[in-house]
Design an enzyme around this catalytic site. Structure first.
Site, PDB file in Angstrom:
ATOM      1  N   HIS A   1     -57.048  -0.952  -1.517  1.00 32.86           N
ATOM      2  CA  HIS A   1     -55.767  -0.510  -0.950  1.00 32.86           C
ATOM      3  C   HIS A   1     -55.941  -0.026   0.481  1.00 32.86           C
ATOM      4  O   HIS A   1     -57.011   0.472   0.857  1.00 32.86           O
ATOM      5  CB  HIS A   1     -55.079   0.546  -1.828  1.00 32.86           C
ATOM      6  CG  HIS A   1     -55.658   1.920  -1.831  1.00 32.86           C
ATOM      7  ND1 HIS A   1     -56.098   2.553  -2.970  1.00 32.86           N
ATOM      8  CD2 HIS A   1     -55.852   2.814  -0.838  1.00 32.86           C
ATOM      9  CE1 HIS A   1     -56.517   3.769  -2.681  1.00 32.86           C
ATOM     10  NE2 HIS A   1     -56.387   3.955  -1.397  1.00 32.86           N
TER      11      HIS A   1
ATOM     12  N   ASP B   1     -49.397   7.853   5.256  1.00 38.27           N
ATOM     13  CA  ASP B   1     -48.916   8.130   3.895  1.00 38.27           C
ATOM     14  C   ASP B   1     -48.968   9.616   3.566  1.00 38.27           C
ATOM     15  O   ASP B   1     -49.492  10.414   4.353  1.00 38.27           O
ATOM     16  CB  ASP B   1     -49.750   7.329   2.870  1.00 38.27           C
ATOM     17  CG  ASP B   1     -51.253   7.459   3.093  1.00 38.27           C
ATOM     18  OD1 ASP B   1     -51.673   8.325   3.881  1.00 38.27           O
ATOM     19  OD2 ASP B   1     -52.010   6.698   2.475  1.00 38.27           O
TER      20      ASP B   1
ATOM     21  N   ASP C   1     -60.317   0.010  -4.525  1.00 37.08           N
ATOM     22  CA  ASP C   1     -59.603  -1.144  -5.098  1.00 37.08           C
ATOM     23  C   ASP C   1     -58.978  -2.020  -4.011  1.00 37.08           C
ATOM     24  O   ASP C   1     -58.150  -2.878  -4.298  1.00 37.08           O
ATOM     25  CB  ASP C   1     -58.512  -0.665  -6.077  1.00 37.08           C
ATOM     26  CG  ASP C   1     -57.482   0.248  -5.425  1.00 37.08           C
ATOM     27  OD1 ASP C   1     -57.588   0.502  -4.201  1.00 37.08           O
ATOM     28  OD2 ASP C   1     -56.561   0.701  -6.133  1.00 37.08           O
TER      29      ASP C   1
ATOM     30  N   GLU D   1     -51.205  -0.175  -3.085  1.00 37.12           N
ATOM     31  CA  GLU D   1     -52.115  -0.547  -4.174  1.00 37.12           C
ATOM     32  C   GLU D   1     -52.087  -2.071  -4.399  1.00 37.12           C
ATOM     33  O   GLU D   1     -51.167  -2.750  -3.938  1.00 37.12           O
ATOM     34  CB  GLU D   1     -51.692   0.187  -5.458  1.00 37.12           C
ATOM     35  CG  GLU D   1     -51.808   1.710  -5.376  1.00 37.12           C
ATOM     36  CD  GLU D   1     -53.251   2.227  -5.463  1.00 37.12           C
ATOM     37  OE1 GLU D   1     -54.207   1.465  -5.211  1.00 37.12           O
ATOM     38  OE2 GLU D   1     -53.416   3.421  -5.766  1.00 37.12           O
TER      39      GLU D   1
HETATM   40  C1  GLP Z   1     -56.598   7.503   0.201  1.00 37.23           C
HETATM   41  C2  GLP Z   1     -55.740   7.227   1.432  1.00 37.23           C
HETATM   42  C3  GLP Z   1     -56.196   5.985   2.136  1.00 37.23           C
HETATM   43  C4  GLP Z   1     -57.689   6.028   2.332  1.00 37.23           C
HETATM   44  C5  GLP Z   1     -58.379   6.085   0.996  1.00 37.23           C
HETATM   45  C6  GLP Z   1     -59.883   6.065   1.109  1.00 37.23           C
HETATM   46  O1  GLP Z   1     -56.215   6.774  -0.896  1.00 37.23           O
HETATM   47  N1  GLP Z   1     -54.368   7.113   1.116  1.00 37.23           N
HETATM   48  O2  GLP Z   1     -55.523   5.884   3.385  1.00 37.23           O
HETATM   49  O3  GLP Z   1     -58.104   4.891   3.046  1.00 37.23           O
HETATM   50  O4  GLP Z   1     -57.969   7.294   0.394  1.00 37.23           O
HETATM   51  O5  GLP Z   1     -60.380   7.355   1.244  1.00 37.23           O
HETATM   52  P1  GLP Z   1     -61.831   7.730   1.682  1.00 37.23           P
HETATM   53  O6  GLP Z   1     -61.927   7.433   3.136  1.00 37.23           O
HETATM   54  O7  GLP Z   1     -61.940   9.198   1.406  1.00 37.23           O
HETATM   55  O8  GLP Z   1     -62.757   6.930   0.862  1.00 37.23           O
END
Ligand code: GLP
Length: 243
Positions: free
Chosen positions: A138, A68, A136, A143
Protein backbone atom coordinates in the site's frame (compact mmCIF):
# COMPACT_ATOMS: atom_id res chain seq x y z
CA UNK A 1 9.25 2.72 -15.33
CA UNK A 2 10.66 4.36 -12.21
CA UNK A 3 14.28 4.48 -11.17
CA UNK A 4 15.36 2.24 -8.35
CA UNK A 5 18.31 3.44 -6.31
CA UNK A 6 19.83 0.86 -4.00
CA UNK A 7 21.71 2.47 -1.10
CA UNK A 8 24.25 0.79 1.10
CA UNK A 9 22.77 2.11 4.33
CA UNK A 10 20.15 4.45 5.79
CA UNK A 11 22.58 7.38 5.92
CA UNK A 12 23.20 7.25 2.18
CA UNK A 13 19.48 6.80 1.48
CA UNK A 14 18.39 9.66 3.72
CA UNK A 15 21.07 11.95 2.31
CA UNK A 16 20.00 11.24 -1.28
CA UNK A 17 16.32 11.81 -0.46
CA UNK A 18 17.21 14.98 1.44
CA UNK A 19 19.20 16.44 -1.47
CA UNK A 20 16.19 16.02 -3.78
CA UNK A 21 13.89 17.60 -1.20
CA UNK A 22 16.26 20.52 -0.64
CA UNK A 23 16.53 21.15 -4.35
CA UNK A 24 12.72 21.39 -4.60
CA UNK A 25 12.46 23.60 -1.51
CA UNK A 26 15.13 26.03 -2.67
CA UNK A 27 14.28 26.11 -6.40
CA UNK A 28 10.59 27.02 -6.08
CA UNK A 29 9.07 30.25 -4.83
CA UNK A 30 6.12 28.41 -3.28
CA UNK A 31 7.13 24.76 -2.98
CA UNK A 32 4.30 22.29 -2.46
CA UNK A 33 5.48 19.31 -0.44
CA UNK A 34 3.59 16.03 -0.23
CA UNK A 35 4.54 14.38 3.04
CA UNK A 36 4.21 10.91 4.49
CA UNK A 37 4.18 9.34 7.92
CA UNK A 38 5.51 6.02 9.20
CA UNK A 39 9.11 5.31 10.15
CA UNK A 40 10.51 5.42 6.60
CA UNK A 41 10.64 9.22 6.11
CA UNK A 42 11.83 10.04 9.64
CA UNK A 43 15.54 10.05 8.65
CA UNK A 44 14.75 12.47 5.81
CA UNK A 45 12.81 14.73 8.18
CA UNK A 46 15.76 14.72 10.64
CA UNK A 47 18.04 15.94 7.85
CA UNK A 48 15.55 18.67 6.88
CA UNK A 49 15.45 19.83 10.51
CA UNK A 50 19.26 19.77 10.87
CA UNK A 51 19.69 21.70 7.63
CA UNK A 52 17.06 24.24 8.66
CA UNK A 53 18.80 24.77 11.99
CA UNK A 54 22.38 24.85 10.64
CA UNK A 55 21.96 26.44 7.23
CA UNK A 56 18.73 28.34 7.62
CA UNK A 57 16.93 26.63 4.72
CA UNK A 58 13.48 28.09 5.08
CA UNK A 59 10.08 26.45 4.71
CA UNK A 60 8.10 29.63 5.30
CA UNK A 61 6.79 29.69 1.73
CA UNK A 62 6.08 25.96 1.61
CA UNK A 63 2.62 24.45 1.49
CA UNK A 64 2.35 20.88 2.72
CA UNK A 65 -0.17 18.14 2.10
CA UNK A 66 0.00 14.93 4.07
CA UNK A 67 -1.17 11.68 2.58
CA UNK A 68 -3.46 10.29 5.21
CA UNK A 69 -4.81 10.17 8.76
CA UNK A 70 -6.41 7.60 11.03
CA UNK A 71 -10.15 7.98 11.49
CA UNK A 72 -11.35 8.53 15.03
CA UNK A 73 -7.98 9.06 16.73
CA UNK A 74 -7.93 12.41 18.55
CA UNK A 75 -5.49 14.90 16.99
CA UNK A 76 -3.68 15.03 20.33
CA UNK A 77 -3.07 11.25 20.37
CA UNK A 78 0.66 10.70 19.99
CA UNK A 79 0.06 8.31 17.07
CA UNK A 80 -2.27 10.58 15.14
CA UNK A 81 -0.53 11.65 11.96
CA UNK A 82 -1.23 15.25 12.97
CA UNK A 83 0.89 14.80 16.11
CA UNK A 84 3.44 12.61 14.33
CA UNK A 85 4.11 15.29 11.72
CA UNK A 86 4.37 18.07 14.29
CA UNK A 87 6.72 16.06 16.52
CA UNK A 88 8.91 14.76 13.72
CA UNK A 89 9.02 17.80 11.45
CA UNK A 90 6.69 20.77 11.66
CA UNK A 91 7.56 21.88 15.22
CA UNK A 92 11.22 22.17 14.20
CA UNK A 93 11.02 24.08 10.91
CA UNK A 94 9.42 27.37 9.96
CA UNK A 95 6.48 26.19 7.84
CA UNK A 96 3.46 28.30 8.86
CA UNK A 97 0.73 26.25 10.55
CA UNK A 98 -1.86 27.64 8.11
CA UNK A 99 0.11 26.14 5.19
CA UNK A 100 -0.10 22.62 6.63
CA UNK A 101 -2.80 20.24 5.36
CA UNK A 102 -3.57 16.90 6.98
CA UNK A 103 -6.85 15.04 6.39
CA UNK A 104 -9.35 15.49 9.22
CA UNK A 105 -9.84 12.10 10.81
CA UNK A 106 -12.43 13.42 13.23
CA UNK A 107 -14.85 15.14 10.88
CA UNK A 108 -18.57 14.71 11.61
CA UNK A 109 -19.13 14.17 7.88
CA UNK A 110 -16.26 11.96 6.76
CA UNK A 111 -17.25 11.84 3.09
CA UNK A 112 -17.39 15.63 3.01
CA UNK A 113 -13.95 15.75 4.65
CA UNK A 114 -12.61 13.61 1.79
CA UNK A 115 -14.10 15.90 -0.84
CA UNK A 116 -12.83 19.03 0.94
CA UNK A 117 -9.33 17.57 1.14
CA UNK A 118 -9.24 16.63 -2.51
CA UNK A 119 -10.54 20.09 -3.47
CA UNK A 120 -7.80 21.77 -1.43
CA UNK A 121 -5.18 19.48 -2.96
CA UNK A 122 -6.40 20.16 -6.49
CA UNK A 123 -5.79 23.89 -6.04
CA UNK A 124 -2.07 23.06 -6.08
CA UNK A 125 0.40 20.79 -7.81
CA UNK A 126 2.59 18.84 -5.45
CA UNK A 127 6.23 19.45 -6.43
CA UNK A 128 7.59 16.47 -4.53
CA UNK A 129 5.66 13.60 -2.95
CA UNK A 130 7.38 11.50 -0.30
CA UNK A 131 6.06 7.97 0.09
CA UNK A 132 6.71 4.95 2.26
CA UNK A 133 5.23 1.56 1.42
CA UNK A 134 3.29 -0.96 3.44
CA UNK A 135 4.39 -4.58 3.60
CA UNK A 136 1.30 -5.34 1.46
CA UNK A 137 2.32 -2.77 -1.18
CA UNK A 138 0.00 0.00 0.00
CA UNK A 139 0.94 3.65 -0.48
CA UNK A 140 -0.62 6.23 1.82
CA UNK A 141 -3.47 4.03 3.10
CA UNK A 142 -4.49 2.74 -0.32
CA UNK A 143 -4.76 -0.93 0.42
CA UNK A 144 -4.51 -3.66 -2.25
CA UNK A 145 -7.44 -3.48 -4.67
CA UNK A 146 -7.87 0.30 -4.47
CA UNK A 147 -8.79 1.61 -7.93
CA UNK A 148 -6.02 3.47 -9.73
CA UNK A 149 -8.54 6.27 -10.39
CA UNK A 150 -9.22 6.86 -6.68
CA UNK A 151 -9.11 10.31 -5.13
CA UNK A 152 -9.22 11.12 -1.39
CA UNK A 153 -11.41 8.48 0.23
CA UNK A 154 -12.17 6.48 3.35
CA UNK A 155 -10.27 3.23 3.60
CA UNK A 156 -10.69 0.35 6.02
CA UNK A 157 -7.26 -0.86 7.13
CA UNK A 158 -6.36 -4.47 6.47
CA UNK A 159 -5.47 -6.85 9.24
CA UNK A 160 -1.90 -6.85 7.86
CA UNK A 161 -1.56 -3.06 8.06
CA UNK A 162 -3.05 -2.94 11.56
CA UNK A 163 -0.67 -5.69 12.62
CA UNK A 164 2.29 -3.80 11.11
CA UNK A 165 1.28 -0.56 12.78
CA UNK A 166 0.57 -2.17 16.16
CA UNK A 167 4.21 -1.48 17.04
CA UNK A 168 3.26 2.18 17.41
CA UNK A 169 0.34 1.25 19.71
CA UNK A 170 2.09 -0.73 22.49
CA UNK A 171 2.15 -3.76 20.20
CA UNK A 172 -1.63 -4.05 20.62
CA UNK A 173 -3.56 -4.42 17.35
CA UNK A 174 -6.80 -3.63 19.18
CA UNK A 175 -5.60 -0.09 19.78
CA UNK A 176 -4.89 0.48 16.06
CA UNK A 177 -7.76 2.34 14.37
CA UNK A 178 -9.71 0.35 11.80
CA UNK A 179 -10.23 3.18 9.33
CA UNK A 180 -8.40 5.98 7.61
CA UNK A 181 -8.88 8.88 5.29
CA UNK A 182 -6.32 8.82 2.53
CA UNK A 183 -5.37 10.54 -0.67
CA UNK A 184 -6.25 8.22 -3.53
CA UNK A 185 -3.86 6.75 -6.05
CA UNK A 186 -4.88 9.26 -8.71
CA UNK A 187 -4.33 12.11 -6.22
CA UNK A 188 -0.79 10.87 -5.55
CA UNK A 189 0.01 10.38 -9.23
CA UNK A 190 -0.62 14.10 -9.94
CA UNK A 191 2.60 15.01 -8.11
CA UNK A 192 5.40 16.26 -10.34
CA UNK A 193 8.01 14.12 -8.66
CA UNK A 194 7.66 11.12 -6.35
CA UNK A 195 10.24 9.57 -4.05
CA UNK A 196 9.44 6.34 -2.27
CA UNK A 197 11.61 5.21 0.65
CA UNK A 198 11.72 1.57 1.76
CA UNK A 199 14.13 -0.12 4.10
CA UNK A 200 14.42 -3.51 5.72
CA UNK A 201 13.74 -7.10 4.75
CA UNK A 202 10.03 -6.81 5.60
CA UNK A 203 9.66 -4.49 2.57
CA UNK A 204 11.52 -6.82 0.14
CA UNK A 205 8.36 -8.57 -1.08
CA UNK A 206 6.37 -5.39 -1.62
CA UNK A 207 9.31 -3.78 -3.45
CA UNK A 208 9.60 -6.86 -5.66
CA UNK A 209 5.86 -6.63 -6.48
CA UNK A 210 6.09 -2.86 -7.01
CA UNK A 211 8.69 -3.45 -9.72
CA UNK A 212 6.84 -6.31 -11.42
CA UNK A 213 3.40 -6.28 -13.05
CA UNK A 214 1.30 -3.10 -12.74
CA UNK A 215 -1.70 -4.38 -10.83
CA UNK A 216 -4.12 -3.03 -8.19
CA UNK A 217 -3.13 -5.95 -5.92
CA UNK A 218 0.08 -3.96 -5.36
CA UNK A 219 -0.97 -0.29 -5.34
CA UNK A 220 2.65 0.93 -5.47
CA UNK A 221 3.13 -0.78 -8.84
CA UNK A 222 1.13 2.11 -10.36
CA UNK A 223 4.21 4.29 -9.82
CA UNK A 224 5.69 2.59 -12.87
CA UNK A 225 3.36 4.82 -14.90
CA UNK A 226 4.64 8.03 -13.28
CA UNK A 227 7.03 10.17 -15.33
CA UNK A 228 9.36 11.10 -12.49
CA UNK A 229 9.40 8.62 -9.65
CA UNK A 230 12.34 7.11 -7.84
CA UNK A 231 12.42 4.34 -5.29
CA UNK A 232 15.16 4.52 -2.68
CA UNK A 233 15.83 1.17 -1.02
CA UNK A 234 18.48 -0.30 1.19
CA UNK A 235 20.04 -3.64 0.26
CA UNK A 236 17.60 -5.58 2.47
CA UNK A 237 14.51 -4.06 0.81
CA UNK A 238 16.14 -4.64 -2.61
CA UNK A 239 17.00 -8.27 -1.89
CA UNK A 240 14.16 -9.83 -3.96
CA UNK A 241 14.49 -7.54 -6.98
CA UNK A 242 15.08 -9.49 -10.16
CA UNK A 243 14.21 -12.80 -8.46
C1 GLP B 1 1.41 3.55 7.18
C2 GLP B 1 1.26 4.84 6.37
C3 GLP B 1 1.99 4.73 5.06
C4 GLP B 1 3.38 4.21 5.29
C5 GLP B 1 3.33 2.84 5.91
C6 GLP B 1 4.70 2.23 6.11
O1 GLP B 1 0.53 2.57 6.81
N1 GLP B 1 -0.09 5.17 6.13
O2 GLP B 1 2.01 6.00 4.43
O3 GLP B 1 4.08 4.17 4.07
O4 GLP B 1 2.70 3.00 7.16
O5 GLP B 1 5.22 2.60 7.35
P1 GLP B 1 6.70 2.43 7.80
O6 GLP B 1 7.49 3.44 7.05
O7 GLP B 1 6.68 2.71 9.27
O8 GLP B 1 7.09 1.04 7.49
Amino acid sequence: MFNIVVCKDHEELNEKAFQIMKEVVTANTQPVLGLATGSSPVGLYKKMIEDHQKNGTSYKNCITFNLDEYVGLPKSHEQSYYTFMHTNLFDHIDVPEENIHIPDGNAADEEQACRDYEDALKKHTVDIQVLGIGSDGHIAFNEPGTPFTSETHLMALTEQTRQDNARFFDGDINQVPTGSITQGLASIMRAKKIILIATGANKAKSIQLTASKIDPSCPASLLQRHKNSTIYVDTAAASLLGK
